[in-house]
Design a protein around this motif. Sequence first.
Motif, PDB file in Angstrom:
ATOM      1  N   LYS A  95     -10.006  32.860  14.960  1.00 19.77           N
ATOM      2  CA  LYS A  95     -10.749  32.229  13.763  1.00 19.77           C
ATOM      3  C   LYS A  95     -11.093  33.164  12.928  1.00 19.77           C
ATOM      4  N   TYR A  96     -11.150  34.457  13.247  1.00 19.84           N
ATOM      5  CA  TYR A  96     -11.372  35.403  12.191  1.00 19.84           C
ATOM      6  C   TYR A  96     -10.226  35.915  11.730  1.00 19.84           C
ATOM      7  N   LEU A  97      -9.273  35.453  11.950  1.00 16.08           N
ATOM      8  CA  LEU A  97      -8.025  36.122  11.203  1.00 16.08           C
ATOM      9  C   LEU A  97      -8.005  35.791   9.571  1.00 16.08           C
ATOM     10  N   PRO A  98      -8.394  34.836   9.168  1.00 14.58           N
ATOM     11  CA  PRO A  98      -8.482  34.567   7.634  1.00 14.58           C
ATOM     12  C   PRO A  98      -9.392  35.655   6.949  1.00 14.58           C
ATOM     13  N   ARG A  99     -10.460  35.765   7.716  1.00 12.47           N
ATOM     14  CA  ARG A  99     -11.435  36.696   7.062  1.00 12.47           C
ATOM     15  C   ARG A  99     -10.936  38.017   7.165  1.00 12.47           C
ATOM     16  N   ALA A 100     -10.027  38.486   8.210  1.00 11.55           N
ATOM     17  CA  ALA A 100      -9.392  39.843   8.097  1.00 11.55           C
ATOM     18  C   ALA A 100      -8.231  39.881   7.053  1.00 11.55           C
ATOM     19  N   LYS A 150     -14.385  47.090   6.329  1.00  9.18           N
ATOM     20  CA  LYS A 150     -14.342  47.295   7.793  1.00  9.18           C
ATOM     21  C   LYS A 150     -15.682  46.459   8.338  1.00  9.18           C
ATOM     22  N   GLU A 151     -16.761  46.592   7.479  1.00  3.31           N
ATOM     23  CA  GLU A 151     -17.873  45.846   7.861  1.00  3.31           C
ATOM     24  C   GLU A 151     -17.625  44.321   7.814  1.00  3.31           C
ATOM     25  N   SER A 152     -16.815  43.834   6.989  1.00  8.90           N
ATOM     26  CA  SER A 152     -16.362  42.227   7.027  1.00  8.90           C
ATOM     27  C   SER A 152     -15.306  41.967   8.233  1.00  8.90           C
ATOM     28  N   PHE A 153     -14.328  42.881   8.552  1.00  8.66           N
ATOM     29  CA  PHE A 153     -13.334  42.964   9.304  1.00  8.66           C
ATOM     30  C   PHE A 153     -14.099  42.780  10.767  1.00  8.66           C
ATOM     31  N   LEU A 154     -15.235  43.332  11.082  1.00 10.07           N
ATOM     32  CA  LEU A 154     -15.652  43.411  12.436  1.00 10.07           C
ATOM     33  C   LEU A 154     -16.551  42.285  12.578  1.00 10.07           C
ATOM     34  N   LYS A 155     -16.450  40.976  11.995  1.00  7.93           N
ATOM     35  CA  LYS A 155     -17.305  40.195  12.137  1.00  7.93           C
ATOM     36  C   LYS A 155     -17.035  39.593  13.431  1.00  7.93           C
ATOM     37  N   PHE A 156     -15.710  39.672  14.202  1.00  3.19           N
ATOM     38  CA  PHE A 156     -15.511  39.041  15.437  1.00  3.19           C
ATOM     39  C   PHE A 156     -16.365  39.934  16.573  1.00  3.19           C
ATOM     40  N   LEU A 157     -16.929  40.959  16.228  1.00  2.00           N
ATOM     41  CA  LEU A 157     -17.858  41.937  17.175  1.00  2.00           C
ATOM     42  C   LEU A 157     -19.382  41.564  17.139  1.00  2.00           C
ATOM     43  N   GLU A 158     -19.757  40.892  15.983  1.00  5.96           N
ATOM     44  CA  GLU A 158     -21.271  40.827  15.733  1.00  5.96           C
ATOM     45  C   GLU A 158     -21.807  40.191  16.481  1.00  5.96           C
ATOM     46  N   ASN A 159     -22.871  40.854  17.104  1.00 10.21           N
ATOM     47  CA  ASN A 159     -23.945  40.321  17.857  1.00 10.21           C
ATOM     48  C   ASN A 159     -23.598  40.388  19.174  1.00 10.21           C
ATOM     49  N   PHE A 160     -22.619  41.279  19.496  1.00 14.76           N
ATOM     50  CA  PHE A 160     -22.028  41.534  20.858  1.00 14.76           C
ATOM     51  C   PHE A 160     -23.153  41.965  21.789  1.00 14.76           C
ATOM     52  N   ASP A 161     -23.465  41.666  23.004  1.00 17.65           N
ATOM     53  CA  ASP A 161     -24.199  42.483  23.658  1.00 17.65           C
ATOM     54  C   ASP A 161     -23.760  43.698  24.141  1.00 17.65           C
ATOM     55  N   GLU A 162     -24.861  44.890  23.794  1.00 15.48           N
ATOM     56  CA  GLU A 162     -24.421  46.180  23.992  1.00 15.48           C
ATOM     57  C   GLU A 162     -23.699  46.327  25.168  1.00 15.48           C
ATOM     58  N   GLU A 163     -24.270  46.024  26.607  1.00 14.21           N
ATOM     59  CA  GLU A 163     -23.717  46.381  27.590  1.00 14.21           C
ATOM     60  C   GLU A 163     -22.294  45.774  27.814  1.00 14.21           C
ATOM     61  N   GLU A 164     -22.168  44.593  27.403  1.00 13.40           N
ATOM     62  CA  GLU A 164     -20.785  43.830  27.616  1.00 13.40           C
ATOM     63  C   GLU A 164     -19.745  44.576  26.665  1.00 13.40           C
ATOM     64  N   PHE A 165     -20.187  44.917  25.520  1.00 12.19           N
ATOM     65  CA  PHE A 165     -19.330  45.688  24.303  1.00 12.19           C
ATOM     66  C   PHE A 165     -18.979  46.796  24.894  1.00 12.19           C
ATOM     67  N   LYS A 166     -19.744  47.814  25.705  1.00  8.37           N
ATOM     68  CA  LYS A 166     -19.026  48.858  26.124  1.00  8.37           C
ATOM     69  C   LYS A 166     -18.008  48.592  27.071  1.00  8.37           C
ATOM     70  N   LYS A 167     -18.341  47.647  28.152  1.00  4.05           N
ATOM     71  CA  LYS A 167     -17.233  47.182  28.981  1.00  4.05           C
ATOM     72  C   LYS A 167     -15.964  46.743  28.072  1.00  4.05           C
ATOM     73  N   LEU A 168     -16.147  46.136  27.120  1.00  2.00           N
ATOM     74  CA  LEU A 168     -14.966  45.537  26.287  1.00  2.00           C
ATOM     75  C   LEU A 168     -14.128  46.875  26.093  1.00  2.00           C
TER      76      LEU A 168
END
Length: 212
Positions: A35-40, A58-76
Amino acid sequence: MKKLAIFDVDYTITKKETLMELYIYSIKENKKNIKYLPRALFSGFMYLGKIYDEKRVKESFLKFLENFDEEEFKKLMKRFYKNRLSKIIYEDSLTMMKKLKSEGYDIYLISASPEFYLNELYAIKEVDKIIGTRFGFSKGKFVRSMDGENCKGEEKVKRLMEVLKKENTKVDFKESYMFSDSLSDKPLFDLVGHPYLINYKKKHDIEVLNWK
């Protein structure tokens, strides 16, 4: 004094643009991210039209990661490195790192791409330092607000000098190397005695190396 071998990342040590690869990988893990492809695409058009600068893109493109939990983010990021990023690295770039490391050079990766996944490249044992565009977390959640400036062009030199000053490191730049696919890295090329363009298609005074 130290001697540095500085490498750009995207299209220099990697075959593809790494931030886009992260987005594609995120879709494989979570189909809803399509769903974030049109934004990209919109952000890309705005940049080409010189309406958005690279920071805003870049700030706009990274919407797909916004509010990602820090620990899960690191695992990703670790999964991204293992399953995708590590597989698009030029073997010739790794060979060059090993060669120069054996000759006493410190290996620095300096890129406009985000540090939050570039740091996974420390898995390459020859790499001593990674400098990239910085983002952070607030209350344990990823925020897509850039911390400082986009690490490109003159900003790369500025960030490098900040690191060297902080670590009280003296460098023999005349004996140092710089590898990049792009003339946007001219400030770093001008800094070193041994500049090389990677897979560059046009004739240039800087020597071109063809990496696979």
